[in-house]
Design a protein around this motif. Structure first.
Motif, short mmCIF file in Angstrom:
data_model
loop_
_atom_site.label_atom_id
_atom_site.label_comp_id
_atom_site.label_asym_id
_atom_site.label_seq_id
_atom_site.Cartn_x
_atom_site.Cartn_y
_atom_site.Cartn_z
N THR A 1 1.19 -1.34 0.11
CA THR A 1 0.28 0.31 0.07
C THR A 1 1.30 1.08 0.07
N ARG A 2 2.25 0.89 0.79
CA ARG A 2 2.98 2.60 1.01
C ARG A 2 3.34 2.63 -0.47
N MET B 1 0.99 4.40 -2.30
CA MET B 1 1.33 5.73 -2.35
C MET B 1 1.72 6.79 -2.25
N ARG C 1 1.39 10.21 -4.83
CA ARG C 1 1.64 10.92 -4.76
C ARG C 1 2.94 11.38 -5.91
N ALA D 1 -6.02 12.62 -4.18
CA ALA D 1 -5.42 11.63 -3.37
C ALA D 1 -6.37 10.31 -2.89
N LEU E 1 -6.77 6.84 -4.60
CA LEU E 1 -7.11 5.65 -4.11
C LEU E 1 -7.93 4.46 -3.89
N LEU F 1 -5.63 6.88 3.85
CA LEU F 1 -4.20 7.12 3.60
C LEU F 1 -3.96 8.69 2.61
N ALA F 2 -4.49 8.93 2.71
CA ALA F 2 -5.15 10.26 1.21
C ALA F 2 -4.82 11.27 2.37
N ILE G 1 -0.48 11.35 2.71
CA ILE G 1 0.07 11.37 1.54
C ILE G 1 0.11 13.39 1.58
#
Length: 276
Positions: free
Chosen positions: A44-45, A48, A52, A83, A87, A102-103, A106
């Motif tokens: 997931t990172r 992201m 970004r 974002a 996502l 998660l947004a 970011i």
């Protein structure tokens, strides 16, 4: 390991659910300020980071936009919703709350100070101190005083980047030739930053947060900082243009007192501020 839990509370930082635990742990000479946020796995990172980079390419940040607070807030909202949309397309079946969190991560990395943004949104904190990348970030809590956090800045370069980012937004800069910087955040919070070797242990950033709801004279009387008689005397002195010196140690309340009594200055008078 013996651990005594002192207090717990929660808040949301740009969509990120944050849980704060203040504990006293055996072997630690001050209580700990432990920040808990949702965990993000490596896959997931990576997604992201990809999003970004695409957002930065798609919507470049121009200098004049970063300096203007209204434009910056609008840009932050636009980036946040962009974002969230990106996502949602990449992470099918993930809950809306998780996508928003998660947004938020970011946005903190793109336009803010990373994990420090979470500390900035805790109204219980008065001061945030980064002494170097070798030790955790420290905070001053209104209720418990100095606390050691579980947040660390990854490198000295990252601290320097944060300081430079803060400076750019207010037209200041910090470099090896200019290793000291006094600035402020968009919120008005004061910032002091230094670079090695001026600070011998590493690069530093100190953020003094201001109360979001300014103190009034009734607040100071109510919490017994000052009594009615002294407040009336100072009001009388300001009204008749007497000279007043406000002095005290670090974090003793000088700025709070000045801001409170500035309200007593008649509206037809000019205010001149001289700073070093």
């Amino acid at each position: 390991m013996v651990e005594e839990r002192i207090e717990e509370y929660s808040f949301v930082s740009d969509g990120i659910p944050v849980k704060i635990k203040i504990t006293r742990r055996e072997g630690e000479f001050v209580p700990l300020y432990l920040v808990e946020v949702p965990k993000v796995d490596e896959k997931t990172r990576a997604i992201m980071e990809e999003i970004r980079e695409k957002l930065i390419t798609k919507v470049p940040i121009r200098t004049f936009e970063a300096i203007d607070q209204t434009t910056m807030e609008s840009m932050k909202r636009n980036f946040y919703f962009s974002a969230v949309n990106a996502l949602s397309k990449r992470l099918r079946g993930v809950s809306t709350a998780r996508i928003k969190a998660l947004a938020g991560f970011i946005i903190h990395e793109m336009l803010g100070l990373g994990d420090i943004e979470i500390l900035l949104q805790d109204d219980s904190l008065e001061e945030i101190v980064i002494n170097s990348s070798k030790e955790p970030v420290w905070v001053y809590h209104r209720k418990y005083g100095w606390l050691k956090t579980n947040i660390r800045v990854k490198s000295e370069l990252q601290i320097e980047n944060y300081a430079s980012s803060i400076g750019r937004k207010v037209g200041r800069q910090i470099t090896i030739l200019n290793p000291l910087m006094d600035a402020h955040l968009m919120s008005g919070d004061r910032v002091n930053a230094t670079l090695f070797p001026i600070s011998t242990c590493g690069n530093t950033i100190t953020i003094r947060k201001f109360r979001r709801k300014p103190w009034t004279i009734t607040d100071l009387i109510g919490n017994k900082t000052i009594n009615f008689e002294v407040a009336a005397l100072l009001w009388f002195a300001i009204q008749y243009e007497a000279s007043i010196i406000v002095a005290g140690g670090t974090a003793s309340g000088k700025t709070t007192m000045l801001n409170t009594f500035a309200c007593f200055i008649p509206p037809n008078q000019r205010i001149i501020s001289v700073e070093e």
